[in-house]
Design a protein around this motif. Structure first.
Motif, PDB file in Angstrom:
ATOM      1  N   CYS A   1       0.852  -1.192   0.000  1.00 37.10           N
ATOM      2  CA  CYS A   1       0.000   0.000   0.000  1.00 37.10           C
ATOM      3  C   CYS A   1       0.887   1.241   0.000  1.00 37.10           C
ATOM      4  O   CYS A   1       1.968   1.239   0.597  1.00 37.10           O
TER       5      CYS A   1
ATOM      6  N   SER B   1       0.572  12.269   1.738  1.00 45.17           N
ATOM      7  CA  SER B   1      -0.100  13.305   2.522  1.00 45.17           C
ATOM      8  C   SER B   1       0.400  14.661   2.038  1.00 45.17           C
ATOM      9  O   SER B   1       1.563  14.802   1.644  1.00 45.17           O
TER      10      SER B   1
ATOM     11  N   ASP C   1       0.218  -2.305   5.429  1.00 44.66           N
ATOM     12  CA  ASP C   1      -1.036  -1.872   6.033  1.00 44.66           C
ATOM     13  C   ASP C   1      -1.341  -0.444   5.572  1.00 44.66           C
ATOM     14  O   ASP C   1      -0.520   0.462   5.742  1.00 44.66           O
ATOM     15  N   GLN C   2      -2.508  -0.240   4.998  1.00 54.29           N
ATOM     16  CA  GLN C   2      -2.894   1.074   4.469  1.00 54.29           C
ATOM     17  C   GLN C   2      -2.849   2.165   5.528  1.00 54.29           C
ATOM     18  O   GLN C   2      -2.368   3.274   5.277  1.00 54.29           O
ATOM     19  N   GLU C   3      -3.343   1.875   6.720  1.00 49.31           N
ATOM     20  CA  GLU C   3      -3.374   2.892   7.779  1.00 49.31           C
ATOM     21  C   GLU C   3      -1.963   3.275   8.227  1.00 49.31           C
ATOM     22  O   GLU C   3      -1.702   4.443   8.522  1.00 49.31           O
TER      23      GLU C   3
ATOM     24  N   LYS D   1      -0.483   5.576   5.570  1.00 49.56           N
ATOM     25  CA  LYS D   1      -1.016   6.932   5.710  1.00 49.56           C
ATOM     26  C   LYS D   1      -0.363   7.660   6.887  1.00 49.56           C
ATOM     27  O   LYS D   1       0.008   8.830   6.774  1.00 49.56           O
ATOM     28  N   SER D   2      -0.201   6.963   8.003  1.00 50.84           N
ATOM     29  CA  SER D   2       0.400   7.565   9.187  1.00 50.84           C
ATOM     30  C   SER D   2       1.857   7.981   8.939  1.00 50.84           C
ATOM     31  O   SER D   2       2.271   9.079   9.313  1.00 50.84           O
TER      32      SER D   2
ATOM     33  N   TRP E   1      -4.316   7.476  -1.447  1.00 51.07           N
ATOM     34  CA  TRP E   1      -3.705   6.208  -1.033  1.00 51.07           C
ATOM     35  C   TRP E   1      -4.350   5.074  -1.811  1.00 51.07           C
ATOM     36  O   TRP E   1      -5.454   5.204  -2.334  1.00 51.07           O
TER      37      TRP E   1
END
Length: 123
Positions: free
Chosen positions: A77, A81, A95-97, A100-101, A119
């Motif tokens: 992934c 941002s 992991d996508q989250e 992003k983080s 994303w």
């Protein structure tokens, strides 16, 4: 003897079918994705592409050719941002989250008011 061959043949077919099902939409090769952003707010993405150039082209079409930043990834992934003044951060992870983080963290090194803009996962 015939029954044994029939069972062996069926078992072999099952193993081949199960292996293909686990390979994903891109088979056993790289499954490419791309993310793009532009200073004017345009963005694009792609996933499940068979080549890096296809992934870039699909993402750029989403931006209507205006993306000034394009990042590629495969079998994972990715996330970009964007913050004030077009400061940005990019990351990838399974992991996508988490992607992003991490992209938010890199963005905050360069800008204020960062938020995930685009994303995708390609695996």
């Amino acid at each position: 003897m015939r029954l044994g061959k029939l069972i062996l043949g069926a078992a072999s077919s099952l193993v081949i079918f199960a292996g293909a099902a686990q390979a994903g939409s891109c088979g056993y090769e790289y499954c490419w994705g791309a993310l793009g952003v532009a200073g004017n707010g345009a963005y694009g993405w792609s996933y499940g592409q068979g080549s890096e150039s296809d992934a870039i082209n699909v993402a750029q079409r989403g931006c209507k050719g205006q993306c000034s930043v394009i990042k590629t990834f495969y079998n994972t992934c990715g996330a970009i941002s964007v913050g004030d003044g077009f400061g940005w951060g990019w990351a990838w992870d399974n992991d996508q989250e988490i992607a992003k983080s991490i992209s938010m963290s890199y963005c905050m090194d360069n800008a204020y008011n960062c938020a995930p803009r685009v994303w995708a996962c390609s695996k």
